[in-house]
Structure formats: structure tokens, C-alpha cells
Design a protein around this motif. Structure first.
Motif, PDB file in Angstrom:
ATOM      1  N   PHE A  29       1.061  -1.131   0.172  1.00 17.88           N
ATOM      2  CA  PHE A  29      -0.527  -0.217   0.074  1.00 17.88           C
ATOM      3  C   PHE A  29       0.797   1.231  -0.214  1.00 17.88           C
ATOM      4  N   PRO A  30       0.591   2.282  -0.657  1.00 15.33           N
ATOM      5  CA  PRO A  30       1.106   3.729  -0.439  1.00 15.33           C
ATOM      6  C   PRO A  30       1.365   4.216   1.160  1.00 15.33           C
ATOM      7  N   ARG A  31       2.002   3.739   1.801  1.00 14.83           N
ATOM      8  CA  ARG A  31       2.361   3.956   3.158  1.00 14.83           C
ATOM      9  C   ARG A  31       2.245   5.122   3.724  1.00 14.83           C
ATOM     10  N   ARG A  32       2.922   6.547   2.574  1.00 14.06           N
ATOM     11  CA  ARG A  32       2.211   7.936   2.430  1.00 14.06           C
ATOM     12  C   ARG A  32       0.316   8.096   2.557  1.00 14.06           C
ATOM     13  N   TRP A  33      -0.077   7.552   1.906  1.00 13.10           N
ATOM     14  CA  TRP A  33      -1.190   7.703   2.278  1.00 13.10           C
ATOM     15  C   TRP A  33      -2.114   6.617   3.491  1.00 13.10           C
ATOM     16  N   VAL A  34      -1.658   5.916   3.363  1.00 16.45           N
ATOM     17  CA  VAL A  34      -2.319   5.467   4.472  1.00 16.45           C
ATOM     18  C   VAL A  34      -1.863   5.615   5.790  1.00 16.45           C
ATOM     19  N   ALA A  35      -0.683   6.505   6.032  1.00 13.45           N
ATOM     20  CA  ALA A  35      -0.347   7.595   6.975  1.00 13.45           C
ATOM     21  C   ALA A  35      -1.380   8.696   7.560  1.00 13.45           C
ATOM     22  N   ARG A  36      -1.394   9.547   6.126  1.00 12.46           N
ATOM     23  CA  ARG A  36      -2.342  10.528   5.801  1.00 12.46           C
ATOM     24  C   ARG A  36      -3.557  10.076   6.817  1.00 12.46           C
ATOM     25  N   ALA A  37      -4.034   8.593   6.254  1.00  8.37           N
ATOM     26  CA  ALA A  37      -5.477   8.265   6.556  1.00  8.37           C
ATOM     27  C   ALA A  37      -5.768   7.946   7.608  1.00  8.37           C
TER      28      ALA A  37
ATOM     29  N   ASP B 237       2.726   8.418  10.576  1.00 10.91           N
ATOM     30  CA  ASP B 237       3.062   7.005  10.462  1.00 10.91           C
ATOM     31  C   ASP B 237       2.789   6.095  11.788  1.00 10.91           C
ATOM     32  N   ALA B 238       3.638   7.624  12.705  1.00  7.57           N
ATOM     33  CA  ALA B 238       3.542   6.617  14.026  1.00  7.57           C
ATOM     34  C   ALA B 238       2.184   6.981  14.163  1.00  7.57           C
ATOM     35  N   LEU B 239       1.123   7.457  13.715  1.00  7.63           N
ATOM     36  CA  LEU B 239      -0.438   6.283  14.379  1.00  7.63           C
ATOM     37  C   LEU B 239      -0.555   5.264  13.536  1.00  7.63           C
ATOM     38  N   LEU B 240       0.530   4.865  13.074  1.00  7.19           N
ATOM     39  CA  LEU B 240       0.201   3.228  12.345  1.00  7.19           C
ATOM     40  C   LEU B 240       0.277   2.758  13.493  1.00  7.19           C
TER      41      LEU B 240
END
Lengths: 201, 186
Positions: free
Chosen positions: A20-28, B15-18
Motif C-alpha cells: 500500500f502507499p504508506r504515505r497515504w495510509v499514514a494520511r488516512a 506514520d507513528a499513528l500506524l
């Protein structure tokens, strides 16, 4: 022979969805967390309001003070572990009726309320006008009292009224109503079957 | 972790929230505020929201900061100083609204204001008039400060993220680096 694909896992345990596009997952995730933060508290239910019927007090040159005691009650049959706030006030109207119609000197009326341990300051009316068509108005309010619903909440309230100034022959008739407000500040729903009474007819 | 190949992934803003603990806290916050409080209103539902909120909110602040700072930059590295600032800011604000009636009222109106656009949009979509801004419910309760240690979750997750980044890419992770200087992955 090619080696199997290596999982992309950060040592910190941070989820790294390789496909998955990690950047977009983080934004979500950030968006979800922001919405969760903003929506974390609700306005809560509207407060319950109660108004008594009109009560009457009479002050005279021989009895310049009067008080009325009543009991404010909040009862929730299921006794939830919830805290409510009780606000109480009174609206008074004073009419000066002198024995001698030519007598215009009258003084003022002042009032204060107490609810449990909290007490309002004295609030004074404007100068009373003999036989005025518009009675003098006076309002007094108390700071809100907190009350736990784990048990029936009954708090003694007192309204004190005084006629200030040099007493003259005649009477001051005071009509007043008690105004109560029950606020719910903990939890999102009003407790079922909660009743709020002012202990006055 | 014997036998496992571990490749540090390059951190991206927010991404710390992941992290499972942090995203779990977000889910607990949602579940508690919108389901558990309504069904089982109690002292523990109040405290649970505080704990979940404190565990994730500093990283939300940090994530927002990172999103803004990283915009247009070609490289990104998480910052311990930003993390510390976010943790301290969260602690200070939480402490204030739980101790001071004035700060609590400020919080009620601020959050009510932030909620207003969604409420107004919903009211308009439902054919009703635009509602006024109303303050949210909030209890000033000093015992809620017992939840403050939950900030350690955010702190430890954030610190570990910075440390992993430092180990993988060298040097303290306190600034944005251009992509050309960022080491390539695996």
C-alpha cells in the motif's frame, strides 16, 4: 533461485504495508485520528428546566424579613454513576402598598438564595414605588451545584427576602418563582426516567 | 527475531499513528465515545477516553506538524524535539482543562466550534436551519489527571520511531533532509 520477498517491518513495530502507499495510509490514519479527536465530546442533552408556580411573601413594617425553605430533588431510579449540575435562581416582583397613599418613601427589597452549601450574595431591587403598576423585578442566581446520581439527590434551598430602609406603615407584597436547571455534563445521554423537582407547588 | 528479515522502512509524515498501540487507542477512543459511553455511562468510560486520547494525541499533533513541514520537501525524518514538544503541549492543555473551569470552558467552546461545520452541513442536508455553535459537554475533574501516564505510550512509540530512523539512516533525526542525502532502503 530467487529468495522469497522480505517483509518490510520496522523494528519499532510500525505497520508497514508494503503493497500500500504508506504515505497515504499514514494520511488516512491521521485523518481518522483528527476526526476521532474532534468528535470525542458531544454537546450533551439539553438541560432539564423546572419552574415553580408563583409563590407569595409579605413583608411589613413589623416583619421586614421573610424566608422560604424548599427541597430541590434529582432522582434517577437506576442510579447511574453520573454527575449532574443543579442551577437555581429566583425571579421576584415586589409591590409596595403603603397604608397612606401619599407615602412614597419605601426603601428597597433585597433577596438571596442558598442551595446546599452555596449561597448567593444579596441582590437589591431598585427603589420601590408606591402602588406601581409595574412591580420591581429582582433576580438572584446561584453557582451550580454538582450532584451524583448514584443516590437520590435532595438539597435544601432557602430564599430570604428583606425590606431595607426605614419601614413605613404598609406592606410589600412579593411574588416570586423559582427557576431550576439540571445540566448533564458526564456521559452522552440523559439518564432514563430522571426527575427534577423544586419542592414547591 | 531469529530467521526474520527486518528492513527498516523509511518513516513518512504521520506514520507513528500506524503503530498498533496508537491506532488501537484511536479505535478505543471512537468506540468508547460513541458506543460505550452511551450504553454504559460510568466513571471508567470517562477515564478510558482520557487514557486513549493521551496515548495518541501527541502523535496526532506530531503527524500534523510533519505533514505541514514535509510538504514540498523531498526527504523527511522524524524529530525527537517535535515529539517532546507535542507530548508536553498535550500534558499542559489536558492538565489545564481538567483543573481550571476557565480553561475547561475554553475547551468546550473550541471543540464546539470545530464541530460546528459538520453539524451545520448535516443540518442543511437534513433541510434544517444552520445551528448555532454550542459548547461540548466537559467535566473539570482533577482525578482525570490520573490518566496522564498514558502519555508515555505516545512518548515511547515516538522515541522508538526516531531511534529506529537514526539507527537506519545515521545521525540525529531532528531535521528534514533532502532526498539526495537520505539513504536508500534495503
Amino acid at each position: 533461485m530467487s529468495s522469497p520477498p522480505r517483509p518490510t517491518v520496522s523494528p519499532s513495530g510500525v505497520v508497514s504495508p508494503r503493497f500500500f502507499p504508506r504515505r497515504w495510509v499514514a494520511r488516512a490514519a491521521l485523518l481518522v485520528a483528527c476526526v476521532a479527536s474532534v468528535a470525542s465530546s458531544n454537546p450533551g442533552p439539553d438541560p432539564l428546566e423546572a419552574t415553580s408556580s408563583v409563590q407569595h411573601l409579605r413583608l411589613s413594617s413589623t416583619s421586614t424579613r421573610s424566608r422560604q425553605v424548599f427541597v430541590v430533588g434529582v432522582v434517577a431510579p437506576k442510579h447511574p454513576e453520573q454527575t449532574v449540575t443543579v442551577g437555581l435562581g429566583a425571579l421576584l416582583q415586589a409591590r409596595w402598598v403603603p397604608d397612606d397613599a401619599r407615602d412614597t418613601s419605601s426603601g428597597v427589597v433585597r433577596a438571596r438564595m442558598s442551595l446546599g452549601r452555596s449561597q448567593s450574595t444579596w441582590r437589591s431591587s431598585g427603589p420601590l414605588v408606591a402602588n406601581a403598576e409595574t412591580p420591581t423585578e429582582l433576580r438572584t442566581d446561584l453557582p451550580q451545584e454538582q450532584c451524583s446520581l448514584r443516590e437520590d439527590c435532595r438539597v435544601e434551598a432557602v430564599l430570604e427576602v428583606e425590606w431595607e430602609g426605614e419601614p413605613r406603615p404598609g406592606v410589600v407584597e412579593v411574588d416570586w418563582v423559582a427557576l431550576g436547571e439540571l445540566g448533564f455534563e458526564d456521559g452522552l445521554d440523559m439518564p432514563p426516567d430522571v426527575t427534577f423537582t423544586l419542592g414547591l407547588p | 527475531m531469529s530467521g526474520a528479515h527486518v528492513t527498516p522502512s523509511r518513516p513518512v509524515p504521520g506514520d507513528a499513528l500506524l503503530h498498533p498501540l496508537v491506532f488501537g487507542a484511536v479505535l478505543v477512543l471512537i468506540l468508547n465515545d460513541h458506543v460505550l459511553k452511551a450504553r454504559y455511562a460510568s466513571w471508567w468510560t470517562g477515564k478510558l477516553s482520557d487514557v486513549a486520547g493521551l496515548a495518541m494525541f501527541p502523535l496526532v499533533l506530531q503527524g500534523l506538524w510533519e505533514q505541514v513541514r514535509a510538504r514540498g520537501a523531498r526527504g523527511f525524518r522524524p524529530s525527537s524535539r517535535v515529539l517532546l514538544t507535542c507530548v508536553l503541549l498535550t500534558a499542559a492543555c489536558f492538565g489545564a482543562v481538567k483543573v481550571s473551569q476557565t480553561a475547561g470552558d475554553g475547551w468546550r467552546w473550541a471543540l464546539g466550534g470545530l464541530q460546528w461545520p459538520a453539524r451545520a452541513a448535516w443540518a442543511l442536508a437534513s433541510g434544517r436551519g444552520v445551528p448555532a455553535v454550542v459548547p461540548v459537554a466537559h467535566v473539570v475533574d482533577v482525578t482525570d489527571l490520573l490518566a496522564l501516564p498514558a502519555l508515555l505510550v505516545a512518548w515511547r512509540v515516538g522515541r522508538r520511531r526516531c531511534a529506529d530512523d537514526s539507527r537506519a539512516h545515521g545521525g540525529p533525526s531532528t531535521r528534514l533532509l533532502p532526498m539526495a542525502q537520505a539513504p536508500s532502503r534495503g
